[in-house]
Motif scaffolding. Structure first.
Motif, PDB file in Angstrom:
ATOM      1  N   VAL A  39       0.837  -1.194   0.000  1.00 21.52           N
ATOM      2  CA  VAL A  39       0.000   0.000   0.000  1.00 21.52           C
ATOM      3  C   VAL A  39       0.877   1.251   0.000  1.00 21.52           C
ATOM      4  O   VAL A  39       1.813   1.372   0.780  1.00 21.52           O
ATOM      5  CB  VAL A  39      -0.933   0.003   1.229  1.00 21.52           C
ATOM      6  N   THR A  54       0.603   7.285  -9.966  1.00 23.16           N
ATOM      7  CA  THR A  54      -0.489   6.911  -9.078  1.00 23.16           C
ATOM      8  C   THR A  54       0.108   6.096  -7.939  1.00 23.16           C
ATOM      9  O   THR A  54       1.312   5.819  -7.924  1.00 23.16           O
ATOM     10  CB  THR A  54      -1.576   6.122  -9.820  1.00 23.16           C
ATOM     11  N   ASN A  57      -3.401   1.027  -3.833  1.00 28.83           N
ATOM     12  CA  ASN A  57      -4.509   1.143  -2.898  1.00 28.83           C
ATOM     13  C   ASN A  57      -4.454   0.081  -1.802  1.00 28.83           C
ATOM     14  O   ASN A  57      -3.535  -0.751  -1.752  1.00 28.83           O
ATOM     15  CB  ASN A  57      -5.840   1.040  -3.645  1.00 28.83           C
ATOM     16  N   TYR A 769     -11.355  -4.983   1.042  1.00 26.65           N
ATOM     17  CA  TYR A 769     -10.905  -3.698   0.510  1.00 26.65           C
ATOM     18  C   TYR A 769     -11.058  -3.710  -1.000  1.00 26.65           C
ATOM     19  O   TYR A 769     -10.684  -4.672  -1.673  1.00 26.65           O
ATOM     20  CB  TYR A 769      -9.436  -3.446   0.865  1.00 26.65           C
ATOM     21  N   GLY A 771     -10.121  -0.975  -3.968  1.00 29.04           N
ATOM     22  CA  GLY A 771      -9.564   0.337  -4.279  1.00 29.04           C
ATOM     23  C   GLY A 771      -9.205   1.082  -3.015  1.00 29.04           C
ATOM     24  O   GLY A 771      -8.487   0.596  -2.152  1.00 29.04           O
ATOM     25  N   LYS A 772      -9.747   2.281  -2.888  1.00 26.77           N
ATOM     26  CA  LYS A 772      -9.452   3.117  -1.732  1.00 26.77           C
ATOM     27  C   LYS A 772     -10.429   2.903  -0.586  1.00 26.77           C
ATOM     28  O   LYS A 772     -10.308   3.536   0.456  1.00 26.77           O
ATOM     29  CB  LYS A 772      -9.454   4.600  -2.153  1.00 26.77           C
ATOM     30  N   TYR A 827     -11.601   4.592   4.409  1.00 30.85           N
ATOM     31  CA  TYR A 827     -11.163   5.204   3.157  1.00 30.85           C
ATOM     32  C   TYR A 827      -9.681   5.506   3.289  1.00 30.85           C
ATOM     33  O   TYR A 827      -9.239   6.125   4.270  1.00 30.85           O
ATOM     34  CB  TYR A 827     -11.930   6.493   2.887  1.00 30.85           C
ATOM     35  N   LYS A 828      -8.907   5.038   2.309  1.00 31.06           N
ATOM     36  CA  LYS A 828      -7.464   5.271   2.330  1.00 31.06           C
ATOM     37  C   LYS A 828      -7.013   5.737   0.958  1.00 31.06           C
ATOM     38  O   LYS A 828      -7.235   5.040  -0.039  1.00 31.06           O
ATOM     39  CB  LYS A 828      -6.704   3.999   2.716  1.00 31.06           C
ATOM     40  N   ASN A 829      -6.416   6.888   0.925  1.00 28.76           N
ATOM     41  CA  ASN A 829      -5.894   7.453  -0.315  1.00 28.76           C
ATOM     42  C   ASN A 829      -4.400   7.689  -0.143  1.00 28.76           C
ATOM     43  O   ASN A 829      -3.980   8.744   0.342  1.00 28.76           O
ATOM     44  CB  ASN A 829      -6.605   8.757  -0.654  1.00 28.76           C
TER      45      ASN A 829
END
Length: 940
Positions: A39, A54, A57, A769, A771-772, A827-829
């Motif tokens: 990640v 990018t 995720n 999980y 994506g984000k 949510y993880k970005n």
């Protein structure tokens, strides 16, 4: 079962995933050894002079969208890993989708040839998933990363996020003790790095889990099925706090935060000066025969001051590294927490007696209390671990842990005698102030060695010193009385100025619990019938010394009710009669005791593959317990001292069937025990607010047969699906019984054994999980039954008088909730360094206090709590974080179930917080309101 996981994943995907766009390159990135998602790894796509970036995720995926036509070179970079080779990809048109599949990066850290210490990212969810999958027993684990992102700052609150675990809260709404699978705290045990620690509790063995700051943990384990090499005194489960260990390279983490509880926006925080509190009672200082006077007691801590919106603070620091060619590892971690918390509550006090109107065994009420708590908790924790690898066959480590907690609590109580409000009446009102300072300490030192004696034989050992202490110096209470005039509408109109003081009390209590222990284990791995078999044996010896001191004094106003009360400083106090100046040390001396406990245990176990996909681990453990206690009573006291001996044979067997490389099916059986607390055994009366509790030296320990079955799916990364069931049958469960009625307003209760109890249920855990976005959820259903004797009250027509009878009542175990659940949305970005979590927890109704009377147990209403946490990177090393608890201002409510129509009788008398026509009486409503914390983290 994997189809169930796929269906759940599809549903989550519909909720979270975004529709795909044209011109796409996508793939996944993971660690080449652990196969866990990397990640936050940076993915670069280059097309001539055009460059795109990018990040990876939560599920290990990455995606480029809306790429123009052309040839692209893809590279992946992540700190601590070698840069990937360049992948050539051609996007033919805006509708083209190119998939690279899974790309694995190799660790860039130079590994020792002779000493291999490193092993994956221990902070990650993926790492603990691999531990759960490969474990020999049923367990659930929270990773360090998960713990850091939770809205919780203590281990007690973090525990409620684990499947099947609920928490018992203190009077400020904070978690203190864990209830595992409906089994109360007495049926669970606490380990630090696999070593059992003593408790500072004055009566019981269980450890207050709010003593431990959560930011010091590497992971938090709840083990639900015991193997022979584990101590056998856990029926609900074992909590193992794995503390941070030395990293592979230099580590420096620090954090500082501040916040406050919104409760103190509505009212001030009440504090007192504890400097005048004496650590020792007059009897300790001058002997039990000393005749104390009022001059021996300070009144300084009866002077209260108000603070408006006091600031909560936390500070944490962890530093570690490896030296001497990575052979020597050192880590030091420290945490400081200072919190101001409290609660406002309305409480209804049930009488120790009951009525026969309007139905037999009807609740009677003595008082309605308005109570306010103001609690300052000051906590300091330190831990240090030093490990040294002599070579690849011999390692040694020294671990030290220390926690010190001061709790300063002011309690204000307005006690109004319950009565009618239908006409103008005069009520007697008692006001009470209590100042309480409690000091708790736990220290543990463990020297541990691991030795490879040959290619087939390994040996490990541990030497342990632990001590836990609690001290409550001069807990002080003063009461005064006034008469309040109420009008016909129940409103207070006037307070009589001729109020008077009623009593002043001083109590000293302190205890210590010291352990000296040694552990040893040897493992031999021969080949039998062309396969490797793991044979293990070992044992432990623990010597525990426990002591307890209790003494209290009660002073009365010299002039009785004729002296008007204005302030505590103007009240003339004395002992009446004078000889009471020796305190209650003669009446309550059995509660002054020294006790010892010797635990000797040995075990053998074997682990092997019975079939190519079926692992079996089985064996037996034998534990011998020898206890003795001595009170300071005279020889004419029949229970001055006592001895207790027993031996337990504890077999267990665990089957793990490998359905696939990602799926397990488990079946376990184990026998375990629960030893009574010392307060349960010592024949000492301990006075409470509503009853007197007395020890029982004839109390037996509890034995239990436990069965577990669980299906496990670990699809990769942090994802998981766990579906399981459990069944427990307890022999000689410990419950509280009334042994004497001390009149209509007093009860004496004693811990006793009942015949048996059963407890069974179902657990489900799901983590996914996409994506984000992520979701983590668990649900537990639990059902238990125990039958105990109860009193009844009825009218005997033949005798023309009220009678007290006896019956039995079947009910759930105290603390067991039928329905327990948690849902966290994440949510993880990684691209912008943002983590967000919304966490919801639910605990169904459960018994909090068992009554002596039939069907008058006090229950807690279903409790829900919504919390929020956020972490945002500000730069390469600095992060902002916030934790917000109880967003919905949930209140804790207690109730008693009653027959229809009973409540209406109380409502007409002005009982607060009731709903007409209901079949429950709300006995307590406690509110704590929202609290928040915000601060900065530094990570190197």
């Amino acid at each position: 079962m994997s189809s169930i996981y796929k269906l759940l994943s599809l549903l989550v995907g519909i909720c979270f995933s975004l529709s795909a766009s044209a011109g796409i390159i996508k793939g996944k990135v993971s660690d080449s050894k652990t196969h866990e998602p990397l990640v936050g790894a940076v993915v670069e796509a280059e097309n001539g002079n055009a460059k795109y970036k990018t990040v990876v995720n939560l599920d290990g995926s990455f995606i480029f969208k809306n790429l123009p036509e052309g040839n692209y070179g893809i590279k992946i970079k992540s700190m601590g890993y070698k840069v990937s080779e360049e992948f050539k990809v051609t996007v033919k048109d805006l509708k083209d989708i190119q998939t690279l599949g899974n790309i694995e990066l190799k660790n860039d850290v130079t590994e020792l040839v002779a000493v291999n210490i490193s092993g994956g990212n221990k902070q990650s969810d993926s790492y603990v998933r691999s531990i759960e999958k490969n474990a020999d027993m049923v367990q659930n684990i929270l990773s360090e990363k998960t713990i850091q992102l939770l809205p919780d700052v203590t281990v007690a609150n973090a525990l409620q996020r684990i499947s099947g675990v609920t928490i018992q809260r203190d009077n400020s709404g904070e978690g203190r003790y864990a209830i595992i699978r409906g089994m109360a705290q007495r049926y669970n045990s606490t380990l630090v790095n696999g070593v059992k620690i003593p408790s500072p509790d004055d009566k019981y063995r269980f450890v207050p889990m709010d003593l431990f700051p959560s930011d010091m943990l590497e992971r938090l384990e709840v083990i639900k099925a015991l193997t022979p090499n584990m101590e056998g005194d856990a029926i609900g489960g074992t909590m193992n706090l794995v503390m941070k260990s030395a990293p592979d390279k230099f580590l420096l983490n620090a954090n500082v935060a501040g916040g406050y509880s919104t409760l103190f926006s509505d009212r001030p925080f009440s504090s007192f000066d504890h400097a005048g509190m004496k650590n020792a009672s007059p009897a300790e200082l001058k002997g039990n025969n000393y005749q104390a006077t009022a001059a021996d007691f300070s009144l300084n801590h009866f002077h209260y001051s108000d603070k408006s919106a006091p600031v909560n603070t936390t500070v944490g620091l962890t530093i570690g590294d490896r030296f001497l060619n990575k052979k020597l590892g050192v880590i030091i971690s420290a945490s400081y927490q200072n919190f101001f918390r409290g609660s406002n509550s309305t409480m209804i006090t049930p009488s120790a007696n009951t009525d026969i109107h309007p139905v037999p065994t009807t609740l009677m009420i003595t008082d309605v209390l308005d109570r306010r708590y103001s609690t300052q908790t000051n906590r300091i924790a330190l831990h240090n671990k030093i490990d040294y690898a002599f070579n690849d066959r011999n390692k040694i480590s020294l671990y030290n842990f220390y926690v010190h907690q001061n709790e300063y609590q002011t309690r204000y109580t307005n006690d109004t005698t319950f009565g009618t409000n239908s006409s103008a009446v005069q009520k007697s009102v008692d006001i009470e102030y209590r100042s309480r300072w409690q000091i708790q300490d736990i220290y543990n030192a463990t020297l541990h060695g691991e030795h490879q004696l040959s290619n087939k034989v390994t040996f490990d050992w541990s030497g342990v010193y632990s001590i836990a202490k609690s001290n409550v110096p001069d807990m002080s209470i003063y009461n005064f009385n006034g008469n309040v005039l109420f009008d016909g509408n129940g409103k207070a109109t006037k307070t009589d100025s001729s109020t008077y003081g009623t009593s002043v009390g001083h109590t000293w209590q302190h205890n210590s619990d010291q352990d000296l222990a040694g552990y040893a284990n040897i493992m031999y791995k021969p080949r039998i019938f062309h396969q490797e078999v793991e044979l293990q044996g070992g044992g432990l010896y623990r010597y525990k010394t426990r002591d307890n001191y209790y003494n209290d004094y009660t002073l009365k106003p010299s002039y009785g009710t004729s002296q008007a009360f204005h302030t505590i400083d103007t009240l003339s106090l004395a002992f009446n009669p004078t000889q009471n100046g020796t305190g209650n040390v003669t009446a309550l001396v059995p509660n002054n005791y020294t006790a010892h406990e010797h635990i000797t245990a040995g075990y053998v176990q074997a682990r092997f593959m019975l079939l190519p996909a079926l692992q079996v681990l089985g064996g037996v453990r034998i534990e011998n317990t020898q206890q003795d206690y001595t009170t300071v009573m005279g020889f004419d006291f029949s229970q001055k001292n006592g001895t207790i001996h027993y031996t337990d044979v504890l077999p267990s067997v665990h089957f793990k069937y490998l359905l696939s490389s990602k799926e397990n099916l488990r079946l376990s059986y184990f026998k375990s025990i629960s030893r009574p607390g010392f307060g349960d055994l010592i024949p000492a009366p301990i006075r409470g607010e509503q009853f007197t509790e007395q020890g029982n030296p004839d109390l037996k320990h509890v034995r239990a047969d436990n069965i577990d079955v669980r299906y496990e799916l670990f699809p990769g990364g942090a994802g998981q699906l766990l579906l399981g069931g459990f069944y427990k049958q307890l022999q000689n469960p410990i419950e509280y019984f009334v042994i004497n009625q001390g009149g209509p307003s007093a009860l004496v209760i004693e811990a006793q054994n009942t015949n048996k109890a059963t407890n069974f249920g179902f657990e489900a855990v799901y983590t996914k999980y996409i994506g984000k976005f992520g979701i983590s959820a668990n649900y537990t259903y639990t059902h238990s039954e125990v039958t105990t004797p109860k009193f009844t009250k009825y009218y005997d027509k033949a005798l023309a008088q009220t009678q007290t009878g006896s019956t039995t009542q079947t009910r759930p175990l105290q603390g067991q909730a039928n329905h327990v659940g948690n849902v966290s949305l994440l949510y993880k970005n990684p691209k912008i360094g943002l983590d967000i979590q919304i966490a919801f927890s639910y605990t169904g109704d459960r018994i909090t206090q068992v009554s002596a009377w039939n069907n008058l147990d006090i229950w807690q209403k279903p409790y829900t709590q919504l919390d929020f946490s956020l972490e945002k990177s500000l730069s390469k090393h600095f992060y902002f974080f916030t934790k917000i608890n109880n967003l919905t201002n949930s209140a804790n409510k207690l109730y008693i179930k009653v027959d229809p129509g009973v409540l209406d009788n109380f409502i007409t008398q002005g009982l607060p917080n009731q709903v007409a026509g209901s079949n429950i009486i709300t006995m307590q409503k406690e509110v704590v309101y929202l609290s928040f914390l915000g601060g900065i983290k530094y990570k190197f």
